[in-house]
Design an enzyme around this catalytic site. Structure first.
Site, PDB file in Angstrom:
ATOM      1  N   SER A 120       1.085  -1.125   0.098  1.00 47.39           N
ATOM      2  CA  SER A 120      -0.103  -0.023  -0.180  1.00 47.39           C
ATOM      3  C   SER A 120       0.060   1.482  -0.301  1.00 47.39           C
ATOM      4  O   SER A 120       0.485   2.062  -0.508  1.00 47.39           O
ATOM      5  CB  SER A 120      -0.569   0.172   1.785  1.00 47.39           C
ATOM      6  OG  SER A 120      -0.090  -0.153   2.501  1.00 47.39           O
ATOM      7  N   HIS A 141      -3.135  -3.366  -5.871  1.00 53.17           N
ATOM      8  CA  HIS A 141      -2.904  -3.340  -4.591  1.00 53.17           C
ATOM      9  C   HIS A 141      -4.842  -3.574  -4.084  1.00 53.17           C
ATOM     10  O   HIS A 141      -5.406  -2.769  -4.764  1.00 53.17           O
ATOM     11  CB  HIS A 141      -3.159  -1.808  -4.411  1.00 53.17           C
ATOM     12  CG  HIS A 141      -3.283  -1.093  -2.781  1.00 53.17           C
ATOM     13  ND1 HIS A 141      -3.675   0.063  -2.554  1.00 53.17           N
ATOM     14  CD2 HIS A 141      -3.817  -1.789  -1.744  1.00 53.17           C
ATOM     15  CE1 HIS A 141      -3.165   0.121  -1.432  1.00 53.17           C
ATOM     16  NE2 HIS A 141      -3.521  -0.652  -0.719  1.00 53.17           N
ATOM     17  N   GLU A 153      -6.306  -1.237  -6.954  1.00 48.63           N
ATOM     18  CA  GLU A 153      -5.381  -0.494  -7.824  1.00 48.63           C
ATOM     19  C   GLU A 153      -4.028  -1.334  -8.577  1.00 48.63           C
ATOM     20  O   GLU A 153      -3.747  -2.077  -8.491  1.00 48.63           O
ATOM     21  CB  GLU A 153      -4.739   1.025  -7.103  1.00 48.63           C
ATOM     22  CG  GLU A 153      -5.298   1.825  -6.988  1.00 48.63           C
ATOM     23  CD  GLU A 153      -5.119   2.597  -5.455  1.00 48.63           C
ATOM     24  OE1 GLU A 153      -4.756   4.008  -5.474  1.00 48.63           O
ATOM     25  OE2 GLU A 153      -4.151   2.120  -4.767  1.00 48.63           O
ATOM     26  N   ASN A 191      -4.425   6.124  -1.140  1.00 48.58           N
ATOM     27  CA  ASN A 191      -3.756   6.200   0.422  1.00 48.58           C
ATOM     28  C   ASN A 191      -2.466   7.388   0.383  1.00 48.58           C
ATOM     29  O   ASN A 191      -2.105   8.095   1.160  1.00 48.58           O
ATOM     30  CB  ASN A 191      -2.799   5.183   0.006  1.00 48.58           C
ATOM     31  CG  ASN A 191      -3.450   4.224   1.533  1.00 48.58           C
ATOM     32  OD1 ASN A 191      -4.043   4.283   2.022  1.00 48.58           O
ATOM     33  ND2 ASN A 191      -2.347   2.836   1.571  1.00 48.58           N
TER      34      ASN A 191
END
Length: 295
Positions: A120, A141, A153, A191
């Site tokens: 991440s 991800h 992702e 993130n």
């Protein structure tokens, strides 16, 4: 699916077991590796409970649950993944640990095997460079809880080939997920935007802007979020978020990614959120109540 029939998963924790579940449910023979049998047993139990809930809710026929379980194999031997067509890594956010596993697998897996990391916050390039197949390395991800969250992702680094990215993107879609293309920057898309928001919520608490429940209620009712930032931190894991923040701050050197002192103190105290029973909320009671943090 595009030459992918057998899926390997490195790690049988919360994320690894979830990835293994959706891969097996999508029809792939799935092999899960972790360091010790008790970890595998716990992960297998998590998968079986998750599948049972789906059956109870009428979202999954019992026959499909049984077929999913039959497609799952668990092992403590890294070499058992050598025949997999794609290997997805979901271990601790420790680059040295990840690269040791990738180097071992690089010498065992066939030339066509795609390597994918569920990291991440680390960059895909930092892992691809440790192998002899940087063109066959991507990021995949997933989000927690994997069986329920739709987003993946798909991360392309500077060395990823067009074919590898296309196959990984299609594979994510075959799991019933919604893939999006992301560039190989620490934090990717979600993130990169989410972590500063979570850290700012901790700073707001430190500065006395509001109480734990009021900060969460403000963002829930004011912005329509399903849960507030402090409860979300408990759900993600304060230790996990702290580690991600450290990695992103090292990458960008921007203050917004620096972990607030309160977060560091809580992690040092073992207050990691739901998984430890206490974080910004105390989960020893139902419903949970805000923890006393001495603020």
């Amino acid at each position: 699916m595009d030459g992918i029939e057998r899926v390997g998963v490195l790690g049988c924790g919360l994320m690894g077991s979830g990835i293994a579940q959706v891969a097996a449910a999508a029809g792939y023979e799935t092999l899960v590796r972790d360091v010790a049998q008790p970890v595998l047993d716990k992960g297998k139990g998590t998968i079986e409970k998750s599948l049972a809930r789906l059956v109870e809710k009428g979202k999954l026929p019992a026959a499909d649950r049984d077929a999913t379980v039959r497609r799952l194999t668990f092992t403590t031997v890294v070499g058992d993944l050598k025949s997999c067509h794609i290997v997805i890594e979901a271990v601790t956010e420790d680059l040295e640990l990840k690269n040791a596993l990738w180097k071992e697998l690089d010498g065992l897996c066939g030339a066509g095997t795609i390597f994918a990391s569920n990291t991440s916050s680390l960059t895909i390039a930092a892992m691809a460079a440790a192998t002899q197949r940087p063109d066959r390395f991507v990021g995949l991800h997933f989000f927690n809880p994997v069986p329920l969250m739709q987003l993946v992702e798909v991360v392309r680094t500077v060395t990823t080939s067009e074919e590898t990215f296309r196959r990984a993107y299609a594979f994510a879609g075959s799991l019933g997920k919604e893939p999006i293309a992301a560039k190989d920057t620490s934090g990717f898309i979600v993130n990169l935007l989410l972590v500063p928001y979570l850290l700012d919520a901790v700073r707001a608490l430190e500065h006395g802007v509001g109480s734990v429940p009021d900060i969460d209620k403000a963002m829930q009712l004011g912005c329509g979020y399903p849960m507030g930032p402090l409860m979300l931190l408990d759900f993600v894991g304060l230790d996990t978020t702290y580690k991600i923040a450290e990695i992103m701050f090292a990458e960008y050197k921007e203050q917004k990614y620096a972990a607030p002192p309160l977060l560091k103190r809580m992690v040092l105290a073992g207050m990691h959120g739901r998984k430890s029973g206490k974080g910004f909320y105390d989960y020893s009671s139902t419903p949970p109540v805000a923890s006393s943090l001495g603020l």
